[in-house]
Design an enzyme around this catalytic site. Structure first.
Site, PDB file in Angstrom:
ATOM      1  N   LYS A  94      58.617  39.053  -1.169  1.00 40.43           N
ATOM      2  CA  LYS A  94      57.969  40.348  -1.390  1.00 40.43           C
ATOM      3  C   LYS A  94      58.902  41.517  -1.113  1.00 40.43           C
ATOM      4  O   LYS A  94      58.614  42.628  -1.516  1.00 40.43           O
ATOM      5  CB  LYS A  94      56.645  40.470  -0.634  1.00 40.43           C
ATOM      6  N   LYS A 118      68.924  38.404   8.641  1.00 38.83           N
ATOM      7  CA  LYS A 118      68.429  39.784   8.586  1.00 38.83           C
ATOM      8  C   LYS A 118      69.425  40.764   9.182  1.00 38.83           C
ATOM      9  O   LYS A 118      69.499  41.912   8.743  1.00 38.83           O
ATOM     10  CB  LYS A 118      67.056  39.906   9.258  1.00 38.83           C
ATOM     11  N   LYS A 148      64.071  31.989  -3.297  1.00 42.79           N
ATOM     12  CA  LYS A 148      62.604  32.014  -3.242  1.00 42.79           C
ATOM     13  C   LYS A 148      62.063  33.386  -3.689  1.00 42.79           C
ATOM     14  O   LYS A 148      62.748  34.401  -3.540  1.00 42.79           O
ATOM     15  CB  LYS A 148      62.092  31.639  -1.844  1.00 42.79           C
TER      16      LYS A 148
HETATM   17  P1  ATP Z   1      59.640  39.060   3.207  1.00 39.58           P
HETATM   18  O1  ATP Z   1      60.266  39.142   1.835  1.00 39.58           O
HETATM   19  O2  ATP Z   1      59.113  40.351   3.719  1.00 39.58           O
HETATM   20  O3  ATP Z   1      60.470  38.287   4.200  1.00 39.58           O
HETATM   21  P2  ATP Z   1      58.046  36.843   2.340  1.00 39.58           P
HETATM   22  O4  ATP Z   1      57.613  37.024   0.910  1.00 39.58           O
HETATM   23  O5  ATP Z   1      59.154  35.895   2.595  1.00 39.58           O
HETATM   24  O6  ATP Z   1      58.328  38.238   2.985  1.00 39.58           O
HETATM   25  P3  ATP Z   1      56.433  36.216   4.682  1.00 39.58           P
HETATM   26  O7  ATP Z   1      55.570  37.305   5.203  1.00 39.58           O
HETATM   27  O8  ATP Z   1      57.724  35.923   5.401  1.00 39.58           O
HETATM   28  O9  ATP Z   1      56.734  36.428   3.131  1.00 39.58           O
HETATM   29  O10 ATP Z   1      55.614  34.868   4.589  1.00 39.58           O
HETATM   30  C1  ATP Z   1      54.230  34.727   4.503  1.00 39.58           C
HETATM   31  C2  ATP Z   1      53.917  33.302   4.129  1.00 39.58           C
HETATM   32  O11 ATP Z   1      54.199  33.064   2.738  1.00 39.58           O
HETATM   33  C3  ATP Z   1      54.742  32.276   4.907  1.00 39.58           C
HETATM   34  O12 ATP Z   1      53.899  31.203   5.294  1.00 39.58           O
HETATM   35  C4  ATP Z   1      55.782  31.818   3.919  1.00 39.58           C
HETATM   36  O13 ATP Z   1      56.228  30.500   4.171  1.00 39.58           O
HETATM   37  C5  ATP Z   1      55.042  31.913   2.581  1.00 39.58           C
HETATM   38  N1  ATP Z   1      55.931  32.179   1.455  1.00 39.58           N
HETATM   39  C6  ATP Z   1      56.740  33.236   1.325  1.00 39.58           C
HETATM   40  N2  ATP Z   1      57.401  33.200   0.155  1.00 39.58           N
HETATM   41  C7  ATP Z   1      57.018  32.058  -0.482  1.00 39.58           C
HETATM   42  C8  ATP Z   1      57.368  31.438  -1.756  1.00 39.58           C
HETATM   43  N3  ATP Z   1      58.233  31.994  -2.578  1.00 39.58           N
HETATM   44  N4  ATP Z   1      56.783  30.280  -2.091  1.00 39.58           N
HETATM   45  C9  ATP Z   1      55.884  29.724  -1.249  1.00 39.58           C
HETATM   46  N5  ATP Z   1      55.504  30.240  -0.046  1.00 39.58           N
HETATM   47  C10 ATP Z   1      56.068  31.397   0.340  1.00 39.58           C
END
Ligand code: ATP
Ligand code: LTN
Length: 334
Positions: free
Chosen positions: A202, A117, A199
């Site tokens: 969001k 980050k 991955k």
């Molecule tokens: P950001 O993009 O803001 O970092 P993120 O989409 O990675 O967000 P988080 O808030 O970090 O989401 O994660 C929330 C939950 O969703 C965590 O338990 C994470 O492991 C899960 N998660 C996030 N992205 C994925 C994905 N692509 N597939 C499966 N699980 C996911």
């Protein structure tokens, strides 16, 4: 007399950095809902964590409300579990300060999320981004959680939470439960639709890379139509077919069909038919959540009541832990 066995405790959190994606739903939130029957669950919208990256205040407010309402729409039960917004329980920030005095600079410097980050936001490498894992440790340890459902990306942070708990316990006696990660083998890992080696996230800037759980049917179908695949034509789970593998795991997760069944269903058909089917099945799966979300979003009063209930329940649970910590370190508890 029958022995009363209390349920194990679970804590998990999600950042309100954007609308949750299909990846968040299939990889994490779907399990949060399932776990409620067998565990004492606490789920938090971790707004304090989200400001480690600059947020627009009006947008953040909307997203906190949206993420919280979506948790309920997906099936998190605010009576059975504790569903709350992190900043509504001031004890998270209080314990985080204390734990930061028991965490080493070197440990935090080794966190890969911090390195990633800070490389992504070189203009804003703030102290909060650095101490992010300490606040996460406070979240977990305050609730004496036994298990923490997280994705692979959060394993390192959880290891640190364990190290901090053990260190504190070694000095002051048994204060914190040492938490274990809970990474279900069956949890889907969903990749980006535009780069299936990454991955689905969001905060991806390309809107075609991810499906938001609030995308409408046409948008979902359009995004799947544009999903990056390969030059082959056979719908088959195989090495080197990251795009198709990802679509198969989404289709499998939303329909409950096995890979074998999917391969049979699309035998002799092309990628076009398959992508359309994945889009339609995903839209069907999200439709009831979207309908329930629309109903809840129109009832601000109810959401506010749930937030208040969650905050009260959270505060009550964590007060005991924080008071114990205060006493142990030598503060005067009045
Ligand atoms: P950001 O993009 O803001 O970092 P993120 O989409 O990675 O967000 P988080 O808030 O970090 O989401 O994660 C929330 C939950 O969703 C965590 O338990 C994470 O492991 C899960 N998660 C996030 N992205 C994925 C994905 N692509 N597939 C499966 N699980 C996911
Ligand atoms: N860092 C996590 C969100 C998070 C969390 C937590 C998860 C904050 N506090 C406590 C589990 C337990 C993330 O980015 N997914």
């Amino acid at each position: 007399m029958e022995e009363v066995i209390s349920k194990k405790r679970i804590f998990s959190g999600i950042q309100p950095t954007n609308t949750p994606t299909l990846g968040n739903y299939l990889g994490a939130l779907i399990n949060w809902v399932k776990l409620q029957d067998d565990y004492e669950c606490t789920y938090s919208i971790v707004d304090l964590h989200s400001i480690t990256v600059r947020q627009d205040p009006a947008k953040l407010k909307k997203q906190i409300l949206e993420s919280y309402s979506l948790l309920l729409a997906m099936g998190v039960d605010p009576e059975k579990s504790t569903a709350f917004v992190q900043s509504h329980n001031c004890q998270h920030a209080e314990l985080a300060w204390i734990l930061s005095c028991y965490t080493q600079f070197g440990e935090l410097s080794r966190m890969t999320q911090f390195k990633d980050k800070s490389a992504k936001h070189p203009e804003n490498i703030n102290a909060g981004l650095f101490t992010y894992p300490v606040l996460m440790a406070a979240d977990i340890l305050l609730y004496q959680a036994d298990l923490v459902p997280v994705g692979q990306d959060q394993k390192q942070h959880l290891e640190l939470s364990r190290d901090i708990a053990v260190r504190f316990n070694n000095i002051y006696g048994d204060v914190f439960k040492v938490p274990d990660p809970y990474i279900p083998k069956t949890a889907a890992k969903i990749a980006s639709l535009q780069d299936p080696t990454k991955k689905m996230s969001k905060s991806d800037e390309n809107p075609n890379a991810s499906i938001s759980v609030l995308d409408d049917r046409d948008t979902i179908i359009r995004k799947f139509k544009r999903a990056v695949t390969d030059s082959d034509t056979v719908v088959k789970y195989a090495e080197g077919k990251d795009g198709i593998n990802n679509l198969m795991s989404i289709y499998s997760a939303v329909t409950g069909k096995t890979y074998e069944e999917i391969e049979k269903e699309f035998d002799g058909k092309g990628y076009g038919d398959f992508k359309l089917a994945v889009g339609e099945a995903t839209a069907d799966r999200l439709a009831p959540i979207q309908a329930e979300y629309a109903r809840l979003a129109a009832d601000k009063k109810y959401i506010e009541e749930c937030m208040k209930l969650g905050a009260e329940k959270a505060f009550k649970t964590t007060r005991k832990t924080l008071q114990k910590v205060y006493k142990k370190v030598g503060f005067i508890v009045i």
